[in-house]
Design a protein around this motif. Structure first.
Motif, PDB file in Angstrom:
ATOM      1  N   SER A  63     -14.387   3.013  -8.340  1.00  0.00           N
ATOM      2  CA  SER A  63     -13.612   2.015  -7.648  1.00  0.00           C
ATOM      3  C   SER A  63     -12.458   2.092  -8.157  1.00  0.00           C
ATOM      4  N   PRO A  64     -11.185   1.592  -7.813  1.00  0.00           N
ATOM      5  CA  PRO A  64      -9.847   1.743  -8.219  1.00  0.00           C
ATOM      6  C   PRO A  64     -10.039   0.757  -9.713  1.00  0.00           C
ATOM      7  N   TYR A 105      -0.540   5.576  -9.152  1.00  0.00           N
ATOM      8  CA  TYR A 105      -1.552   6.027  -8.459  1.00  0.00           C
ATOM      9  C   TYR A 105      -2.691   4.834  -8.248  1.00  0.00           C
ATOM     10  N   GLN A 106      -2.913   4.036  -9.258  1.00  0.00           N
ATOM     11  CA  GLN A 106      -4.023   3.033  -9.014  1.00  0.00           C
ATOM     12  C   GLN A 106      -3.196   1.967  -8.169  1.00  0.00           C
ATOM     13  N   GLY A 107      -1.883   1.762  -8.246  1.00  0.00           N
ATOM     14  CA  GLY A 107      -1.028   0.686  -7.619  1.00  0.00           C
ATOM     15  C   GLY A 107      -1.374   1.148  -5.878  1.00  0.00           C
ATOM     16  N   ALA A 108      -1.266   2.519  -5.625  1.00  0.00           N
ATOM     17  CA  ALA A 108      -1.453   2.970  -4.363  1.00  0.00           C
ATOM     18  C   ALA A 108      -2.644   2.917  -3.983  1.00  0.00           C
ATOM     19  N   LYS A 109      -3.691   2.526  -4.871  1.00  0.00           N
ATOM     20  CA  LYS A 109      -5.160   2.266  -4.434  1.00  0.00           C
ATOM     21  C   LYS A 109      -5.264   0.839  -4.146  1.00  0.00           C
ATOM     22  N   ASP A 112      -2.524  -4.367  -8.122  1.00  0.00           N
ATOM     23  CA  ASP A 112      -1.193  -5.094  -8.308  1.00  0.00           C
ATOM     24  C   ASP A 112      -0.566  -4.152  -9.339  1.00  0.00           C
ATOM     25  N   VAL A 113       0.646  -3.659  -8.898  1.00  0.00           N
ATOM     26  CA  VAL A 113       1.248  -2.838  -9.943  1.00  0.00           C
ATOM     27  C   VAL A 113       2.123  -3.401 -11.251  1.00  0.00           C
ATOM     28  N   GLU A 114       2.412  -4.866 -11.139  1.00  0.00           N
ATOM     29  CA  GLU A 114       2.854  -5.578 -12.185  1.00  0.00           C
ATOM     30  C   GLU A 114       1.771  -5.921 -13.092  1.00  0.00           C
ATOM     31  N   ARG A 115       0.705  -6.111 -12.652  1.00  0.00           N
ATOM     32  CA  ARG A 115      -0.694  -6.372 -13.451  1.00  0.00           C
ATOM     33  C   ARG A 115      -0.920  -5.088 -14.253  1.00  0.00           C
ATOM     34  N   ILE A 116      -0.934  -3.881 -13.468  1.00  0.00           N
ATOM     35  CA  ILE A 116      -0.963  -2.714 -14.298  1.00  0.00           C
ATOM     36  C   ILE A 116      -0.029  -2.356 -15.658  1.00  0.00           C
ATOM     37  N   ARG A 117       1.346  -2.988 -15.044  1.00  0.00           N
ATOM     38  CA  ARG A 117       2.050  -2.807 -16.186  1.00  0.00           C
ATOM     39  C   ARG A 117       1.760  -3.552 -17.381  1.00  0.00           C
ATOM     40  N   ARG A 118       1.422  -5.070 -17.040  1.00  0.00           N
ATOM     41  CA  ARG A 118       1.078  -6.016 -18.243  1.00  0.00           C
ATOM     42  C   ARG A 118       0.119  -5.318 -19.082  1.00  0.00           C
ATOM     43  N   ILE A 119      -1.123  -4.778 -18.432  1.00  0.00           N
ATOM     44  CA  ILE A 119      -2.009  -4.504 -19.307  1.00  0.00           C
ATOM     45  C   ILE A 119      -1.759  -3.398 -20.182  1.00  0.00           C
ATOM     46  N   ASN A 120      -0.882  -2.160 -19.468  1.00  0.00           N
ATOM     47  CA  ASN A 120      -0.493  -1.267 -20.330  1.00  0.00           C
ATOM     48  C   ASN A 120       0.417  -1.399 -21.474  1.00  0.00           C
ATOM     49  N   GLU A 121       1.339  -2.516 -20.980  1.00  0.00           N
ATOM     50  CA  GLU A 121       2.580  -2.738 -22.266  1.00  0.00           C
ATOM     51  C   GLU A 121       2.071  -3.523 -23.241  1.00  0.00           C
ATOM     52  N   GLN A 122       0.712  -4.054 -23.206  1.00  0.00           N
ATOM     53  CA  GLN A 122      -0.024  -4.949 -24.216  1.00  0.00           C
ATOM     54  C   GLN A 122       0.027  -3.925 -25.479  1.00  0.00           C
TER      55      GLN A 122
END
Ligand code: TYD
Length: 205
Positions: A63-64, A105-109, A112-122
Motif C-alpha cells: 500500500s502507499p 512518488y508516494q505523494g502521487a499515490k 499528503d505531500v507536506e506530511r511526507i516532508r514533515r516525517i522526513n525533515e525530522q
C-alpha cells in the motif's frame, strides 16, 4: 540526529530523467579538481532498501503507506550509516534520490505531500543543493525503454505525469530545476557551475 560539515548535493527527477548520468559526470569533475567526493543512492543497500527492490518487481504489492514506511526506514539507515559519517569527514556527498522522491512518488499515490516532508525533515540531514532534472514522462520512459506491455506503459506514464507535477512544484533557494532536454554535457556544465559557485562560497566565508 542531524549532522553536517561537508556538502550534500541531491539529484532528483522522474525515471529516465538522467540523474544517474549527471551524478557520474559531476563526481568526475569534482574528483578531477582533487575534491573528496562520495556517491550514495536511495533506495540503499539496507534491508529496507532490499525489500523495496524485491517488491518493485510486483507493482502495487504494497500500500502507499507501507511504501512510505519502507522508504523512510531505508532513509534513516542511509542518513545514519552513510550520509552523516561522510559529511562529518567533510566530504562532498552526491546523492541519487532523497526525500523529495518520497514526496513526489508516494505523494502521487495519494499521501499528503507536506506530511511526507514533515516525517522526513525530522531526521533527514538538510541538503545544500537539490537538482531536479525535468523531462516529460513520455520521453523519460522512452529513454529507459520501460515497455513491458502497452497497458503497463500507459499506467506508468500517467503516474509519472503526476510525479513530475509534484517535482515541478518544489521551490526553495537551494532547489534548481534543470531542463533535461539538453545534451548531458550541457546539463553537466550547468550543474557544475552552480556547484562550484556554492563550494567557493561555502569554503571562503
Ligand atoms: P531507483 O532504483 O533509484 O530507480 P532509478 O534508476 O529510476 O532512479 O528507484 C527505484 C524506484 O523507486 C523509482 O521508480 C523511484 C521510486 N522511489 C519512490 O517511489 N520513493 C522514494 O522515496 C524513492 C527514493 C524512490
Amino acid at each position: 540526529m542531524k549532522v553536517k560539515k561537508g556538502i550534500l548535493i541531491v539529484f532528483e527527477g522522474i525515471d529516465g530523467s538522467g540523474k544517474s548520468t549527471q551524478v557520474q559526470l559531476l563526481q568526475k569533475i569534482l574528483a578531477d579538481k582533487g575534491m573528496d567526493v562520495v556517491v550514495f543512492w536511495e533506495p540503499s543497500q539496507s534491508p529496507w532498501g532490499k525489500k523495496i527492490k524485491e517488491k518493485a518487481a510486483l507493482p502495487d504489492s504494497l500500500s502507499p503507506e507501507e511504501e512510505l514506511e519502507l522508504f523512510v526506514e531505508d532513509r534513516k539507515d542511509n542518513v545514519q550509516k552513510n550520509l552523516n559519517p561522510a559529511l562529518i569527514k567533510n566530504k562532498i556527498v552526491l546523492l541519487d534520490r532523497y526525500y523529495f522522491s518520497t514526496m513526489a512518488y508516494q505523494g502521487a499515490k495519494g499521501i499528503d505531500v507536506e506530511r511526507i516532508r514533515r516525517i522526513n525533515e525530522q531526521f533527514a540531514v538538510h541538503p545544500d543543493l537539490v537538482f531536479i532534472l525535468d523531462v516529460e514522462a513520455e520521453k523519460g520512459l522512452n529513454r529507459i525503454q520501460d515497455r513491458k506491455s502497452k497497458d503497463l506503459l500507459f499506467e506508468r506514464q500517467d503516474f509519472l505525469v503526476e510525479v513530475r507535477k509534484i517535482f515541478r512544484s518544489f521551490q526553495g533557494e537551494n532547489i534548481f530545476h534543470i531542463d533535461s532536454g539538453n545534451t548531458p554535457d550541457d546539463i553537466s556544465d550547468q550543474i557544475a557551475s552552480i556547484v562550484l559557485k556554492y563550494i567557493n562560497k561555502f569554503l571562503y566565508i
